[in-house]
Design a protein around this motif. Structure first.
Motif, PDB file in Angstrom:
ATOM      1  N   GLN A 267       2.712  -7.871  -6.194  1.00  0.00           N
ATOM      2  CA  GLN A 267       3.941  -7.296  -5.632  1.00  0.00           C
ATOM      3  C   GLN A 267       3.765  -6.877  -4.171  1.00  0.00           C
ATOM      4  OE1 GLN A 267       4.699  -4.198  -8.869  1.00  0.00           O
ATOM      5  NE2 GLN A 267       6.784  -4.669  -8.214  1.00  0.00           N
ATOM      6  N   LEU A 268       2.587  -6.384  -3.832  1.00  0.00           N
ATOM      7  CA  LEU A 268       2.332  -5.834  -2.495  1.00  0.00           C
ATOM      8  C   LEU A 268       1.627  -6.821  -1.571  1.00  0.00           C
ATOM      9  CD1 LEU A 268       1.132  -2.343  -3.742  1.00  0.00           C
ATOM     10  CD2 LEU A 268       3.146  -2.725  -2.304  1.00  0.00           C
ATOM     11  N   LEU A 269       1.546  -8.076  -1.978  1.00  0.00           N
ATOM     12  CA  LEU A 269       0.680  -9.050  -1.308  1.00  0.00           C
ATOM     13  C   LEU A 269       0.865  -9.101   0.211  1.00  0.00           C
ATOM     14  CD1 LEU A 269      -1.534 -10.965  -2.237  1.00  0.00           C
ATOM     15  CD2 LEU A 269       0.164 -12.778  -2.367  1.00  0.00           C
ATOM     16  N   HIS A 270       2.101  -9.118   0.679  1.00  0.00           N
ATOM     17  CA  HIS A 270       2.352  -9.203   2.133  1.00  0.00           C
ATOM     18  C   HIS A 270       3.217  -8.045   2.617  1.00  0.00           C
ATOM     19  CE1 HIS A 270       1.832 -13.476   0.691  1.00  0.00           C
ATOM     20  NE2 HIS A 270       0.892 -13.411   1.623  1.00  0.00           N
ATOM     21  N   HIS A 271       3.062  -6.898   2.009  1.00  0.00           N
ATOM     22  CA  HIS A 271       3.919  -5.769   2.395  1.00  0.00           C
ATOM     23  C   HIS A 271       3.652  -5.374   3.841  1.00  0.00           C
ATOM     24  CE1 HIS A 271       6.097  -1.974   2.242  1.00  0.00           C
ATOM     25  NE2 HIS A 271       6.633  -2.403   1.110  1.00  0.00           N
ATOM     26  N   PRO A 272       4.714  -5.121   4.626  1.00  0.00           N
ATOM     27  CA  PRO A 272       4.525  -4.869   6.057  1.00  0.00           C
ATOM     28  C   PRO A 272       3.833  -3.554   6.403  1.00  0.00           C
ATOM     29  CG  PRO A 272       6.826  -4.577   5.429  1.00  0.00           C
ATOM     30  CD  PRO A 272       6.128  -5.171   4.250  1.00  0.00           C
ATOM     31  N   TYR A 273       3.917  -2.537   5.547  1.00  0.00           N
ATOM     32  CA  TYR A 273       3.301  -1.265   5.935  1.00  0.00           C
ATOM     33  C   TYR A 273       2.577  -0.525   4.801  1.00  0.00           C
ATOM     34  CZ  TYR A 273       7.830   0.448   4.195  1.00  0.00           C
ATOM     35  OH  TYR A 273       8.944   0.682   3.437  1.00  0.00           O
ATOM     36  N   ILE A 274       2.800  -0.875   3.544  1.00  0.00           N
ATOM     37  CA  ILE A 274       2.005  -0.276   2.471  1.00  0.00           C
ATOM     38  C   ILE A 274       0.686  -1.039   2.389  1.00  0.00           C
ATOM     39  CG2 ILE A 274       1.838   0.222   0.015  1.00  0.00           C
ATOM     40  CD1 ILE A 274       4.818   0.499  -0.113  1.00  0.00           C
ATOM     41  N   THR A 275      -0.399  -0.389   2.743  1.00  0.00           N
ATOM     42  CA  THR A 275      -1.722  -1.001   2.757  1.00  0.00           C
ATOM     43  C   THR A 275      -2.526  -0.499   1.563  1.00  0.00           C
ATOM     44  OG1 THR A 275      -2.743   0.771   4.050  1.00  0.00           O
ATOM     45  CG2 THR A 275      -1.604  -0.982   5.282  1.00  0.00           C
ATOM     46  N   PRO A 276      -3.689  -1.115   1.290  1.00  0.00           N
ATOM     47  CA  PRO A 276      -4.524  -0.608   0.184  1.00  0.00           C
ATOM     48  C   PRO A 276      -4.891   0.868   0.330  1.00  0.00           C
ATOM     49  CG  PRO A 276      -5.236  -2.814   0.777  1.00  0.00           C
ATOM     50  CD  PRO A 276      -4.188  -2.417   1.783  1.00  0.00           C
ATOM     51  N   ARG A 277      -5.028   1.355   1.553  1.00  0.00           N
ATOM     52  CA  ARG A 277      -5.369   2.770   1.751  1.00  0.00           C
ATOM     53  C   ARG A 277      -4.200   3.704   1.454  1.00  0.00           C
ATOM     54  NH1 ARG A 277     -10.201   3.869   3.820  1.00  0.00           N
ATOM     55  NH2 ARG A 277     -11.376   2.217   4.884  1.00  0.00           N
ATOM     56  N   SER A 278      -3.029   3.140   1.279  1.00  0.00           N
ATOM     57  CA  SER A 278      -1.853   3.976   1.006  1.00  0.00           C
ATOM     58  C   SER A 278      -1.953   4.713  -0.325  1.00  0.00           C
ATOM     59  CB  SER A 278      -0.576   3.126   1.022  1.00  0.00           C
ATOM     60  OG  SER A 278      -0.354   2.572   2.309  1.00  0.00           O
ATOM     61  N   VAL A 279      -2.878   4.294  -1.199  1.00  0.00           N
ATOM     62  CA  VAL A 279      -3.014   4.980  -2.490  1.00  0.00           C
ATOM     63  C   VAL A 279      -3.502   6.413  -2.305  1.00  0.00           C
ATOM     64  CG1 VAL A 279      -3.419   2.839  -3.754  1.00  0.00           C
ATOM     65  CG2 VAL A 279      -5.375   4.123  -2.847  1.00  0.00           C
ATOM     66  N   HIS A 280      -3.987   6.741  -1.110  1.00  0.00           N
ATOM     67  CA  HIS A 280      -4.443   8.108  -0.831  1.00  0.00           C
ATOM     68  C   HIS A 280      -3.329   8.971  -0.229  1.00  0.00           C
ATOM     69  CE1 HIS A 280      -8.580   7.032  -1.732  1.00  0.00           C
ATOM     70  NE2 HIS A 280      -8.453   5.967  -0.966  1.00  0.00           N
ATOM     71  N   SER A 325      -7.020  -6.125   2.811  1.00  0.00           N
ATOM     72  CA  SER A 325      -5.673  -6.642   2.524  1.00  0.00           C
ATOM     73  C   SER A 325      -5.435  -6.664   1.027  1.00  0.00           C
ATOM     74  CB  SER A 325      -5.526  -8.063   3.089  1.00  0.00           C
ATOM     75  OG  SER A 325      -6.384  -8.959   2.396  1.00  0.00           O
ATOM     76  N   TRP A 326      -4.158  -6.749   0.669  1.00  0.00           N
ATOM     77  CA  TRP A 326      -3.805  -6.886  -0.743  1.00  0.00           C
ATOM     78  C   TRP A 326      -4.234  -8.245  -1.284  1.00  0.00           C
ATOM     79  CZ3 TRP A 326      -2.879  -2.811  -3.458  1.00  0.00           C
ATOM     80  CH2 TRP A 326      -2.292  -1.685  -2.874  1.00  0.00           C
ATOM     81  N   SER A 327      -4.389  -9.211  -0.392  1.00  0.00           N
ATOM     82  CA  SER A 327      -4.861 -10.524  -0.823  1.00  0.00           C
ATOM     83  C   SER A 327      -6.262 -10.422  -1.414  1.00  0.00           C
ATOM     84  CB  SER A 327      -4.856 -11.493   0.361  1.00  0.00           C
ATOM     85  OG  SER A 327      -5.365 -12.755  -0.019  1.00  0.00           O
ATOM     86  N   LYS A 328      -7.121  -9.593  -0.779  1.00  0.00           N
ATOM     87  CA  LYS A 328      -8.464  -9.377  -1.309  1.00  0.00           C
ATOM     88  C   LYS A 328      -8.400  -8.734  -2.691  1.00  0.00           C
ATOM     89  CE  LYS A 328     -11.414 -10.375   2.156  1.00  0.00           C
ATOM     90  NZ  LYS A 328     -12.651 -11.185   2.020  1.00  0.00           N
ATOM     91  N   ILE A 329      -7.509  -7.757  -2.841  1.00  0.00           N
ATOM     92  CA  ILE A 329      -7.383  -7.063  -4.121  1.00  0.00           C
ATOM     93  C   ILE A 329      -6.807  -7.991  -5.179  1.00  0.00           C
ATOM     94  CG2 ILE A 329      -6.227  -5.159  -5.306  1.00  0.00           C
ATOM     95  CD1 ILE A 329      -6.422  -3.541  -2.750  1.00  0.00           C
ATOM     96  N   ASP A 330      -5.819  -8.794  -4.794  1.00  0.00           N
ATOM     97  CA  ASP A 330      -5.224  -9.747  -5.732  1.00  0.00           C
ATOM     98  C   ASP A 330      -6.286 -10.706  -6.264  1.00  0.00           C
ATOM     99  OD1 ASP A 330      -2.790 -11.194  -6.886  1.00  0.00           O
ATOM    100  OD2 ASP A 330      -3.655 -12.778  -5.639  1.00  0.00           O
ATOM    101  N   GLY A 331      -7.113 -11.237  -5.364  1.00  0.00           N
ATOM    102  CA  GLY A 331      -8.184 -12.137  -5.794  1.00  0.00           C
ATOM    103  C   GLY A 331      -9.196 -11.440  -6.675  1.00  0.00           C
ATOM    104  N   GLY A 332      -9.515 -10.185  -6.328  1.00  0.00           N
ATOM    105  CA  GLY A 332     -10.463  -9.433  -7.135  1.00  0.00           C
ATOM    106  C   GLY A 332      -9.940  -9.136  -8.525  1.00  0.00           C
ATOM    107  N   MET A 333      -8.644  -8.831  -8.632  1.00  0.00           N
ATOM    108  CA  MET A 333      -8.058  -8.550  -9.941  1.00  0.00           C
ATOM    109  C   MET A 333      -8.030  -9.812 -10.809  1.00  0.00           C
ATOM    110  SD  MET A 333      -7.492  -5.399 -10.117  1.00  0.00           S
ATOM    111  CE  MET A 333      -7.579  -4.047  -8.938  1.00  0.00           C
TER     112      MET A 333
END
Length: 430
Positions: A267-280, A325-333
Motif C-alpha cells: 500500500q505504501l510502496l511509492h507514498h510521497p511522504y510517509i516513509t518507513p521511519r514514519s512508524v515512530h 524505501s518501502w520497496s526494500k520492506i516489500d521485498g523483505g516481507m
C-alpha cells in the motif's frame, strides 16, 4: 698586542635541542572515505507466480481437509508443489492489487455480493464474542477457557454462513468451512498466530477456487475483508487473552499477525511522504493508521505493550524502519512469507489440504485425530525430534509444544484493570 682570531666554526652546544621533524613526512595524507556499499541480499525477492483460473467444480469430489505434512520430506514435497505456487500467487496477487492504494479508496459501491456476504459473516462472528463473555480468572494472563465456547458457536454457524455465500453442496461446505473454523485460533492451547491467519486467507482462496470471488474483488478483499478480520481478531485476542502461537518474544515481527505488514508495505510502496521511519511518529500513526494496514498494525502493537517504544518491545520492527524505501520492506516481507511461514516446518505441519488446495503427489496421509480433538495429533516426526512425538526446525520450540507464553495483550488489559483498582496477581513470568 694581537687580538685573538675567531674560530672557523662555532663549537656545538652541549644541550642543544634536536631538530623539529617535518610532520608532513610522518602524518599520512588524509583521503576522503569511500562510502561502503551495502551488501546485496543473497536471497532474491520471490516473484509472483501466475494464479491459475478456478477449476470447474460442477462435478467435483470435495475432501474434508487434513494434515499431510507429517515429515520433513512431506514439507519439501509441498515446497516444490503447484499448491505452494497457488498459495504464493494468491497472497502476492492480493498484495499487488493494493499497490499505492489506501483502504478508503474502496467504496461501498465497489463491493460485490460475495464480499458483502463475507463482511456480514465476520460481523456475526463478532456478535458471538458478546454471547460468550470471558470467565473471571483472577488476574491470570494466560488464555481464557471461554474461548472454546466462542469456537463452538463459530462451528455451529458455519453451515448457515456458507449457505449465505451460495454454497449449497454439503461436501463443499464441509471442506471450505474447515479453514474458516481454523482461522480463529486453537481451542486446546487457546492461542493464535500466523498459521491461523493463513487459514483465513486459504478460506478466501477456496471461495476463489469455487468462482465466488473474482480478480476484480481482490482490492476489496484486501482492504475491506482482511481489515474486518483483523479487527475481529483483535477483539477476540483482547477478550480471551489468546496466547501467541510460537512467539519469538520481542525479537519477532509480531506476536500474532504477519500479513498486515506484507499488504501494508505494498500500500505504501511509492507514498510521497510517509516513509518507513514514519512508524515512530505518533501523529502519522494516528492520522493514517486506519488507511494503511502497516501503520494500523504498528499502532495496535504499541497499544498492547506494557512498555513504550518499538525499540524496546519490537526490535525487529524498529530495525525495519531504517530501510531506505518501502520497496526494500516489500521485498523483505515477501521473503519472510516464503521462508518464515510457508518454509517453516512447525507452522506448516498444521496446514490442512483438501481438494481445492490439494497436497502434493506422494505426501503422507494423516489418519490421526484432528488438532481440536488431540493437540498432539498429526505432529511431525523426524530425526530432529527431541521432545514428545513431534519435531522442530532446530531454531526454537515452534508453536506446538504446549509451552505456555503469557499474552502481552492480556498483560496490557490487566494493567488497565489495575488502574481501576483491581488487584493484579503476579505470575512467574513477571
Amino acid at each position: 698586542m694581537a687580538s685573538p682570531q675567531p674560530s672557523s666554526s662555532p663549537a656545538p652546544l652541549r644541550n642543544a635541542a634536536p631538530a623539529i621533524p617535518n610532520l608532513k613526512d610522518r602524518i599520512p595524507k588524509l583521503e576522503p572515505r569511500r562510502r561502503r556499499q551495502e551488501p546485496d541480499n543473497p536471497t532474491p525477492v520471490p516473484e509472483t507466480p501466475a494464479l491459475p483460473s478456478p477449476p470447474n467444480t460442477s462435478d467435483w469430489t470435495f475432501i474434508v481437509p487434513k494434515r499431510r505434512i507429517l515429515s520433513k520430506k512431506d514439507h519439501e514435497t509441498f515446497l516444490a508443489s503447484p499448491t505452494q505456487s497457488l498459495i504464493t500467487g494468491w497472497i502476492f496477487g492480493l498484495a499487488e492489487s493494493v499497490t499505492d492504494t489506501p483502504c478508503s479508496a474502496v467504496k461501498s459501491d465497489d463491493l460485490g455480493d460475495t464480499v458483502k456476504a463475507i463482511l456480514n459473516i465476520l460481523g456475526e462472528a463478532g456478535e458471538l464474542v458478546i454471547k460468550c463473555p470471558p470467565n473471571e480468572q483472577g488476574g491470570s494472563r494466560f488464555g481464557n477457557k471461554a474461548f472454546r465456547g466462542f469456537l463452538d458457536l463459530v462451528t455451529e454457524n458455519c453451515p448457515k454462513w456458507h449457505e449465505s455465500l451460495g454454497i449449497d453442496r454439503e461436501a463443499a461446505i464441509a471442506e471450505v468451512s474447515t479453514y474458516l473454523d481454523q482461522s480463529f485460533g486453537n481451542r486446546n492451547r487457546i492461542d493464535y498466530g500466523s498459521g491461523h491467519e493463513l487459514n483465513f486467507m486459504i478460506w478466501l482462496l477456496c471461495l476463489y477456487q469455487l468462482g465466488l470471488l473474482q480478480k476484480h474483488d481482490f482490492k476489496a478483499v484486501t482492504l475491506t475483508v482482511f481489515p474486518k478480520y483483523l479487527s475481529l481478531m483483535r477483539t477476540v485476542q483482547m477478550t480471551y487473552y489468546l496466547e501467541p502461537a510460537g512467539s519469538h518474544g520481542v525479537w519477532g515481527l509480531d506476536d500474532y499477525q504477519f500479513l498486515p505488514f506484507l499488504f501494508g508495505a505494498s500500500q505504501l510502496l511509492h507514498h510521497p511522504y510517509i516513509t518507513p521511519r514514519s512508524v515512530h511518529q505518533q501523529l502519522t500513526i494516528e492520522e493514517f493508521g486506519k488507511d494503511y494496514l502497516y501503520l494500523g498494525q504498528v499502532a495496535f502493537v504499541n497499544d498492547t505493550k506494557t512498555v513504550k517504544g518499538l525499540r524496546w518491545h519490537s526490535p525487529m520492527l524498529d530495525d525495519i524502519s531504517s530501510a531506505k524505501s518501502w520497496s526494500k520492506i516489500d521485498g523483505g516481507m515477501r521473503r519472510m512469507f516464503v521462508a518464515e511461514v510457508l518454509g517453516k516446518l512447525p507452522v506448516m505441519q498444521h496446514f490442512l489440504f483438501g481438494s481445492l488446495v490439494p497436497a502434493g503427489e506422494g505426501m503422507s496421509e494423516d489418519d490421526a485425530v484432528d488438532s481440536d480433538g488431540d493437540e498432539h495429533a498429526g505432529h511431525v516426526t523426524s530425526d530432529l525430534a527431541d521432545h514428545s512425538d513431534h519435531a522442530h526446525d532446530g531454531t526454537g520450540w515452534g508453536d506446538c509444544c504446549g509451552i505456555k507464553v503469557p499474552s502481552s495483550i492480556a498483560a496490557a488489559q490487566e494493567m488497565k484493570k489495575r488502574a481501576k483498582g483491581d488487584a493484579l496477581r503476579r505470575i512467574p513470568f513477571d
